[in-house]
Write a protein that holds these residues in place. Sequence first.
Motif, PDB file in Angstrom:
ATOM      1  N   GLU A 181       0.830  -1.207   0.000  1.00  0.00           N
ATOM      2  CA  GLU A 181       0.000   0.000   0.000  1.00  0.00           C
ATOM      3  C   GLU A 181       0.862   1.253   0.000  1.00  0.00           C
ATOM      4  O   GLU A 181       1.966   1.251   0.575  1.00  0.00           O
ATOM      5  CB  GLU A 181      -0.902   0.020   1.243  1.00  0.00           C
ATOM      6  N   SER A 182       0.360   2.311  -0.622  1.00  0.00           N
ATOM      7  CA  SER A 182       1.060   3.587  -0.647  1.00  0.00           C
ATOM      8  C   SER A 182       0.056   4.710  -0.841  1.00  0.00           C
ATOM      9  O   SER A 182      -1.116   4.450  -1.160  1.00  0.00           O
ATOM     10  CB  SER A 182       2.101   3.619  -1.771  1.00  0.00           C
ATOM     11  N   GLY A 183       0.517   5.953  -0.646  1.00  0.00           N
ATOM     12  CA  GLY A 183      -0.318   7.111  -0.910  1.00  0.00           C
ATOM     13  C   GLY A 183      -0.878   7.805   0.307  1.00  0.00           C
ATOM     14  O   GLY A 183      -1.548   8.833   0.184  1.00  0.00           O
ATOM     15  N   GLY A 184      -0.644   7.250   1.487  1.00  0.00           N
ATOM     16  CA  GLY A 184      -1.145   7.888   2.684  1.00  0.00           C
ATOM     17  C   GLY A 184      -0.381   9.162   3.008  1.00  0.00           C
ATOM     18  O   GLY A 184       0.595   9.509   2.344  1.00  0.00           O
ATOM     19  N   GLY A 185      -0.842   9.845   4.038  1.00  0.00           N
ATOM     20  CA  GLY A 185      -0.180  11.069   4.450  1.00  0.00           C
ATOM     21  C   GLY A 185      -1.025  11.860   5.420  1.00  0.00           C
ATOM     22  O   GLY A 185      -2.040  11.375   5.927  1.00  0.00           O
ATOM     23  N   LEU A 186      -0.598  13.092   5.656  1.00  0.00           N
ATOM     24  CA  LEU A 186      -1.293  14.026   6.540  1.00  0.00           C
ATOM     25  C   LEU A 186      -2.052  15.026   5.680  1.00  0.00           C
ATOM     26  O   LEU A 186      -1.467  15.640   4.775  1.00  0.00           O
ATOM     27  CB  LEU A 186      -0.291  14.740   7.437  1.00  0.00           C
ATOM     28  N   VAL A 187      -3.326  15.179   5.956  1.00  0.00           N
ATOM     29  CA  VAL A 187      -4.162  16.077   5.172  1.00  0.00           C
ATOM     30  C   VAL A 187      -5.147  16.763   6.097  1.00  0.00           C
ATOM     31  O   VAL A 187      -5.525  16.206   7.139  1.00  0.00           O
ATOM     32  CB  VAL A 187      -4.893  15.294   4.058  1.00  0.00           C
ATOM     33  N   GLN A 188      -5.548  17.971   5.729  1.00  0.00           N
ATOM     34  CA  GLN A 188      -6.538  18.688   6.521  1.00  0.00           C
ATOM     35  C   GLN A 188      -7.936  18.163   6.220  1.00  0.00           C
ATOM     36  O   GLN A 188      -8.192  17.606   5.131  1.00  0.00           O
ATOM     37  CB  GLN A 188      -6.478  20.181   6.217  1.00  0.00           C
ATOM     38  N   ALA A 189      -8.809  18.321   7.162  1.00  0.00           N
ATOM     39  CA  ALA A 189     -10.206  17.936   6.961  1.00  0.00           C
ATOM     40  C   ALA A 189     -10.747  18.607   5.703  1.00  0.00           C
ATOM     41  O   ALA A 189     -10.490  19.792   5.462  1.00  0.00           O
ATOM     42  CB  ALA A 189     -11.040  18.314   8.172  1.00  0.00           C
TER      43      ALA A 189
END
Length: 115
Positions: free
Chosen positions: A6-14
Amino acid sequence: QAQLVESGGGLVQAGGSLRLSCAASGIGFRFMNMGWYRQAPGKQRELVASITWGATTNYADSVKGRFTISRDNGKKTLYLQMNSLKPEDTAVYYCNGDPPARDYWGQGTQVTVSS
């Protein structure tokens, strides 16, 4: 040897978006029903989206209308487009067959949604 990465995750704002990918090898991907699962801290792993080998999709109520699962059999890759993300979507996301195979769990990809 079966492997799902799996890949593509991260930190993102609502309210933001992310696209997860799952690269498969060593399995009969095009003939398998596949799913995206997630596990939040202190909670059980849950199925959030699934897609049959014939491309019929199904979603958990909590993500319906916001997430889209898709697959590219030629690339042996599963995708999850996540829009309008909420803090409660924060979790480690995994792909696997549907139903899942014990030996196919990968490391997952962390998705963190800040408020």
